[in-house]
Design an enzyme around this catalytic site. Structure first.
Site, PDB file in Angstrom:
ATOM      1  N   GLU A 132      71.784  45.853  29.871  1.00  0.00           N
ATOM      2  CA  GLU A 132      70.782  46.465  28.786  1.00  0.00           C
ATOM      3  C   GLU A 132      70.022  47.655  29.247  1.00  0.00           C
ATOM      4  O   GLU A 132      69.863  48.637  28.705  1.00  0.00           O
ATOM      5  CB  GLU A 132      69.611  45.441  28.317  1.00  0.00           C
ATOM      6  CG  GLU A 132      70.183  44.356  27.430  1.00  0.00           C
ATOM      7  CD  GLU A 132      70.795  43.179  28.074  1.00  0.00           C
ATOM      8  OE1 GLU A 132      70.985  43.027  29.334  1.00  0.00           O
ATOM      9  OE2 GLU A 132      70.723  42.081  27.507  1.00  0.00           O
TER      10      GLU A 132
ATOM     11  N   ALA B 210      74.790  41.888  21.974  1.00  0.00           N
ATOM     12  CA  ALA B 210      74.358  42.298  20.643  1.00  0.00           C
ATOM     13  C   ALA B 210      75.204  43.620  20.129  1.00  0.00           C
ATOM     14  O   ALA B 210      75.714  44.232  20.882  1.00  0.00           O
ATOM     15  CB  ALA B 210      72.696  42.604  20.686  1.00  0.00           C
TER      16      ALA B 210
ATOM     17  N   GLY C 252      73.343  40.072  25.629  1.00  0.00           N
ATOM     18  CA  GLY C 252      73.523  38.848  24.614  1.00  0.00           C
ATOM     19  C   GLY C 252      74.435  37.982  24.897  1.00  0.00           C
ATOM     20  O   GLY C 252      74.200  36.708  24.632  1.00  0.00           O
TER      21      GLY C 252
ATOM     22  N   GLU D 233      73.531  35.993  27.778  1.00  0.00           N
ATOM     23  CA  GLU D 233      72.240  34.979  27.239  1.00  0.00           C
ATOM     24  C   GLU D 233      72.794  33.876  26.446  1.00  0.00           C
ATOM     25  O   GLU D 233      72.043  32.600  26.408  1.00  0.00           O
ATOM     26  CB  GLU D 233      71.142  36.010  26.266  1.00  0.00           C
ATOM     27  CG  GLU D 233      70.597  36.934  27.187  1.00  0.00           C
ATOM     28  CD  GLU D 233      69.671  37.968  26.554  1.00  0.00           C
ATOM     29  OE1 GLU D 233      70.374  38.560  25.515  1.00  0.00           O
ATOM     30  OE2 GLU D 233      68.744  38.043  26.906  1.00  0.00           O
TER      31      GLU D 233
HETATM   32  N1  T1G Z   1      78.158  46.419  20.176  1.00  0.00           N
HETATM   33  C1  T1G Z   1      78.811  47.336  19.292  1.00  0.00           C
HETATM   34  N2  T1G Z   1      80.131  47.852  19.679  1.00  0.00           N
HETATM   35  C2  T1G Z   1      80.343  47.713  20.849  1.00  0.00           C
HETATM   36  C3  T1G Z   1      79.715  47.075  21.692  1.00  0.00           C
HETATM   37  C4  T1G Z   1      78.757  46.507  21.374  1.00  0.00           C
HETATM   38  N3  T1G Z   1      77.911  45.501  22.186  1.00  0.00           N
HETATM   39  N4  T1G Z   1      80.393  47.116  23.063  1.00  0.00           N
HETATM   40  C5  T1G Z   1      81.619  47.780  22.517  1.00  0.00           C
HETATM   41  N5  T1G Z   1      81.457  48.374  21.373  1.00  0.00           N
HETATM   42  C6  T1G Z   1      82.711  48.951  20.819  1.00  0.00           C
HETATM   43  C7  T1G Z   1      82.958  50.446  21.477  1.00  0.00           C
HETATM   44  O1  T1G Z   1      81.921  51.333  20.850  1.00  0.00           O
HETATM   45  C8  T1G Z   1      84.302  50.497  21.157  1.00  0.00           C
HETATM   46  O2  T1G Z   1      84.379  51.138  19.887  1.00  0.00           O
HETATM   47  C9  T1G Z   1      84.931  49.455  21.069  1.00  0.00           C
HETATM   48  O3  T1G Z   1      83.904  48.354  21.132  1.00  0.00           O
HETATM   49  C10 T1G Z   1      85.692  48.969  22.400  1.00  0.00           C
HETATM   50  O4  T1G Z   1      84.775  49.249  23.527  1.00  0.00           O
HETATM   51  C11 T1G Z   1      70.196  40.695  23.009  1.00  0.00           C
HETATM   52  C12 T1G Z   1      69.897  43.635  23.222  1.00  0.00           C
HETATM   53  C13 T1G Z   1      82.635  45.237  26.495  1.00  0.00           C
HETATM   54  C14 T1G Z   1      83.052  46.432  28.614  1.00  0.00           C
HETATM   55  O5  T1G Z   1      75.801  46.797  26.775  1.00  0.00           O
HETATM   56  O6  T1G Z   1      80.199  47.666  28.166  1.00  0.00           O
HETATM   57  O7  T1G Z   1      72.967  42.310  24.187  1.00  0.00           O
HETATM   58  O8  T1G Z   1      85.078  53.451  20.128  1.00  0.00           O
HETATM   59  O9  T1G Z   1      85.915  51.505  24.384  1.00  0.00           O
HETATM   60  O10 T1G Z   1      86.732  49.837  27.894  1.00  0.00           O
HETATM   61  O11 T1G Z   1      69.603  41.099  25.033  1.00  0.00           O
HETATM   62  O12 T1G Z   1      82.385  48.012  25.852  1.00  0.00           O
HETATM   63  O13 T1G Z   1      86.807  51.803  19.544  1.00  0.00           O
HETATM   64  O14 T1G Z   1      85.133  52.432  17.921  1.00  0.00           O
HETATM   65  O15 T1G Z   1      83.960  50.265  25.598  1.00  0.00           O
HETATM   66  O16 T1G Z   1      87.599  47.388  27.148  1.00  0.00           O
HETATM   67  C15 T1G Z   1      74.617  44.530  25.853  1.00  0.00           C
HETATM   68  C16 T1G Z   1      78.463  47.351  26.131  1.00  0.00           C
HETATM   69  C17 T1G Z   1      74.089  45.031  24.355  1.00  0.00           C
HETATM   70  C18 T1G Z   1      77.949  46.020  26.505  1.00  0.00           C
HETATM   71  C19 T1G Z   1      84.341  46.902  26.955  1.00  0.00           C
HETATM   72  N6  T1G Z   1      75.799  44.854  25.924  1.00  0.00           N
HETATM   73  N7  T1G Z   1      79.775  47.314  25.999  1.00  0.00           N
HETATM   74  O17 T1G Z   1      84.841  47.934  27.495  1.00  0.00           O
HETATM   75  O18 T1G Z   1      86.281  49.011  25.298  1.00  0.00           O
HETATM   76  S1  T1G Z   1      72.432  44.849  24.202  1.00  0.00           S
HETATM   77  C20 T1G Z   1      76.413  45.904  26.441  1.00  0.00           C
HETATM   78  C21 T1G Z   1      80.624  47.609  27.121  1.00  0.00           C
HETATM   79  C22 T1G Z   1      71.837  43.228  24.132  1.00  0.00           C
HETATM   80  C23 T1G Z   1      70.410  41.433  24.125  1.00  0.00           C
HETATM   81  C24 T1G Z   1      70.643  42.829  24.175  1.00  0.00           C
HETATM   82  C25 T1G Z   1      82.225  47.710  26.886  1.00  0.00           C
HETATM   83  C26 T1G Z   1      83.102  46.372  27.280  1.00  0.00           C
HETATM   84  P1  T1G Z   1      85.412  52.285  19.383  1.00  0.00           P
HETATM   85  P2  T1G Z   1      85.283  50.195  24.874  1.00  0.00           P
HETATM   86  P3  T1G Z   1      86.367  48.652  27.128  1.00  0.00           P
END
Ligand code: T1G
Length: 710
Positions: free
Chosen positions: A132, A67, A109, A112
């Site tokens: 999460e 998400a 997500g 999922e």
């Molecule tokens: N949402 C919005 N922005 C995100 C994002 C996300 N999920 N993931 C990364 N970014 C942005 C980040 O802030 C950065 O921005 C850029 O993308 C590159 O990321 C419904 C509720 C995927 C392994 O927890 O683990 O789904 O600083 O520098 O090292 O049940 O990002 O460039 O402006 O980290 O290559 C669950 C979180 C969400 C994944 C990539 N998902 N992200 O790593 O690049 S909750 C997560 C990561 C959810 C559902 C629930 C990592 C990455 P900027 P980066 P990277």
């Protein structure tokens, strides 16, 4: 469909497989518009008689990273699940089979979504996970219900509660991935789709073969709760995740999703989640330096050197070796070097013993480290980290030597934790190449790297150290050159208050316990014993002449040091330690403290845990506010990242500055004013804190205003 989701036909064969591409850079988060686009695409393939099956794939570097976390702050109810849950049912109910094709990461997500497909294929390098909990929430789009149906309750509980990703290879053995595809993922996925087209398509939510009963899974869930209680102490989300997965064993899929939704919403609106999301973005924010743009050239660091093979130097050499960067390790004589290399070997061997990596990996890493007694090899390195004993005269000699030995353009870094970087740089003819890289002990374990900017440190050198920190597996935070830099400068008042409280009547164990209950990894007195009380004592003796007369100073730790009680290394400090380092309260210390306090005329009183926490934590906040205003930290969030990664501050409180925002700055300011009245000038409120409190603002807002003004 819309511009975030595109649909195309595979042209090479019968034109009968539709490819749905999600295109929302950089990580294909499920931002508003993406779920709607996927929905429209599924509708379209279902109404197109020419389509036999569909492949869903991510454009760019990854499948779907989850998400859109940026949207979380704007939510009033329900969160992302509101648009996702029905979409996932729609996909599962599609009359044409849907194959999810995963590369990069399918997180949260994203996983999922993948589990709602009828099949999943993946590149061998892909990773899948439900991370999460790291954001203080749980999967909210049926993940806690579909995952156990695919991998069984034990693995699902583990993945949802600890949040660690699993590799595509492991996922394939678990049954989460149906086929690994070497080479072109889209082509492989389309070929797979053609194989399964026309056959009955399994719906994940209807599968039950791996679920088992509640009774069969009771022990697994109980063990998981115990582990979470220990390893993620204080965090609510892991326990909620376990409850949600467990519910799949006793509720129908729909009821399970409702139960998940209830827990998800509770977590989403908790302070823990807000704090952890602040940390997620903060860890990325600290990499941004306003006057050092992204395009600043970096110096390739292919070879490194470390001077000094003591605990810190040895640890730093391991950090380079672990990242695949060959490193020379210098010390003054054979015995010192042998001792240093011996410790490194022992350290690696214990990792092998604990199964962290194999003997072959250990051998490879050891080979990366070349012990030397001279500066001869230094002309070939791109960067040196000096980690000799903490004394200005010695450091200056080393830097003068490095100036002669190193090639022009090499970075000369000091691991000093207290000394003035500009003075050290002054010992060289190239102050622009000099910078502080303050590692935390043990260097090969702790994630924090304070990068200390000298007056003349060049932008290239700063940019290189910031980007190198990532390569070294560290989180680099740029700080200014003041005494103690950011972390230790704040730690001073924190430990000072701990001692004052003891001298006013708090018990040693009760004091540490209050701060551990607050969430800190250890209490301040136990930390002192671990690090060695003599370290601070020596520094205090050196700076005693700077102390202002008439200002109260703590005395108990100095007295303990005068008795040779240096902490764990001497078996006695604030506590007593037996041969296996088991800790016990030392009645001798209790008696001495009462005696010393009586002699000093300090009235003794009962001190509550709440006062202990307020005095210690607000001492951090007040000093943090000064540091921020003086510009030694770029942002309040930088201080938070330092404290969480270097000082065991609980991540779920978001760091000291975020914690103060959460409590309310007016409240924090008032309490500090009370302490000022009761305990004197050391508690003078920081002007920035006063200003923010009086104008009803937060440190987070201060950060935003600063960024807007830059
Ligand atoms: N949402 C919005 N922005 C995100 C994002 C996300 N999920 N993931 C990364 N970014 C942005 C980040 O802030 C950065 O921005 C850029 O993308 C590159 O990321 C419904 C509720 C995927 C392994 O927890 O683990 O789904 O600083 O520098 O090292 O049940 O990002 O460039 O402006 O980290 O290559 C669950 C979180 C969400 C994944 C990539 N998902 N992200 O790593 O690049 S909750 C997560 C990561 C959810 C559902 C629930 C990592 C990455 P900027 P980066 P990277």
């Amino acid at each position: 469909m819309n511009n975030l989701v595109k649909i195309s036909r595979d042209k090479d064969k019968d034109n009968d497989v539709a490819v749905i591409t999600i295109d929302n850079p950089p990580v294909n988060a499920l931002s508003p518009g993406v779920p709607e686009g996927i929905w429209a695409a599924i509708d379209e393939i279902n109404s197109d008689a020419g389509v036999k099956a569909a492949v869903v794939i991510g454009g760019g570097r990854t499948f779907v990273a989850g998400a859109d976390i940026k949207e979380f702050g704007k939510m009033t109810s329900g969160g992302p699940r509101r648009s996702l849950l029905p979409l996932l049912l729609r996909i599962e109910d599609s009359s044409k089979p849907v194959v999810m094709a995963i590369h990069g990461t399918a997180f949260g997500g994203g996983l999922e979504l993948a589990m709602a497909g009828h099949y999943r294929v993946a590149s061998p390098t892909a990773q899948v996970g439900q991370p999460e909990v790291k954001l203080g929430i749980i999967p909210g789009a049926g993940g806690t219900q579909r995952l156990p149906r695919l991998v069984g309750v034990a693995k699902a509980v583990e993945m949802c509660a600890d949040g660690k990703p699993v590799s595509a290879r492991e996922a394939a053995t678990l049954g989460l991935i149906d086929r690994l595809i070497e080479g072109d993922l889209q082509a492989g996925a389309v070929a797979f789709a053609r194989e399964i087209a026309g056959k009955p398509a399994p719906k994940t939510r209807e599968r039950a073969e791996k679920l088992g009963t509640a009774a069969e899974n009771a022990a697994i869930c109980a063990a998981a709760r115990e582990t979470a209680g220990k390893k993620q102490r204080g965090l609510k989300a892991p326990l909620a995740a376990i409850d949600a997965v467990e519910s799949a064993t006793r509720l129908s899929f729909d009821e399970g999703c409702q139960f998940e939704a209830k827990l998800f919403t509770e977590c989403l609106f908790s302070n823990q989640s807000k704090a952890l999301i602040h940390i997620f973005f903060g860890e990325r924010e600290v990499a941004k330096i306003p006057d050092v743009p992204k395009e600043t050239p970096v110096i390739p660091v292919n070879r490194a050197a470390v001077v000094g093979s003591g605990t810190m130097g040895g640890g730093i050499a391991m950090v380079f070796a672990n990242a695949g960067i060959p490193v020379v390790l210098k010390d003054v004589d054979e015995p010192a070097l042998n001792l240093g290399m011996g410790k490194i070997r022992k350290n690696y061997a214990s990792s092998v013993q604990r199964g962290r990596f194999t003997q072959a990996v250990m051998d490879e890493r050891l080979q990366m480290i070349t012990p030397v007694l001279t500066y001869d090899a230094f002309s070939e390195v791109d960067m040196v980290v000096e980690a000799v004993f903490e004394g200005m005269a010695l450091k200056k000699t080393v830097f003068a030597d490095l100036d002669r030995a190193c090639r022009p353009g090499a970075i000369l870094a000091s691991n000093t934790s207290t000394l003035n970087i500009d003075e050290i740089a002054g010992a060289t003819s190239r102050p622009e190449a000099v910078i502080g890289t303050h590692f935390f002990s043990p260097a090969n374990v702790m994630r924090l790297l304070e990068i200390v900017r000298g007056k003349k440190s060049s932008k290239e050198v700063i940019a290189t150290c910031m980007s190198l920190s990532k390569k070294l597996g560290k989180i680099g935070v740029l700080v200014g050159n003041c005494r103690g830099f950011v972390g230790n400068r704040m730690f001073g008042p924190y430990r000072r208050e701990a001692q004052f409280l003891i001298e006013e009547g708090a018990e040693v164990e009760a004091l540490d316990h209050a701060l551990v209950e607050f969430g800190n990894a250890m209490g301040p007195l136990a930390v002192g014993d671990l690090a060695g009380l003599d370290v601070g004592w020596r520094i205090r003796k050196e700076y005693r002449h700077l102390e202002e007369p008439g200002i109260r100073q703590p005395f108990s730790e100095d007295r303990l040091c005068e008795m040779g009680r240096y902490g764990q290394k001497t078996g006695r400090g604030w506590y007593r330690y037996d041969d296996s380092r088991r800790t016990s309260v030392d009645p001798e210390v209790t008696a001495l403290l009462r005696k010393w306090s009586a002699e000093a005329g300090i009235p003794q009183r009962q001190i509550s845990a709440a006062e202990i926490v307020d005095r210690c934590i607000y001492a951090l906040v007040n000093e943090g506010a000064r540091i921020l205003e003086e510009g030694y930290a770029l942002r309040a969030v930088d201080i938070d990242i330092i404290y969480i990664n270097g000082y065991g501050f609980p991540a779920y409180r978001g760091g000291p500055m975020w914690h103060a925002d959460t409590v309310g700055l007016q409240k924090v300011y008032q309490r500090i004013c009370e302490f000022h009245q009761q305990h004197g000038e050391l508690w003078a409120p920081a002007p920035l804190l006063q200003r923010l409190a009086e104008t009803g603002k937060t440190f987070a807002e201060f950060d935003k205003e600063q960024a807007a003004a830059a």
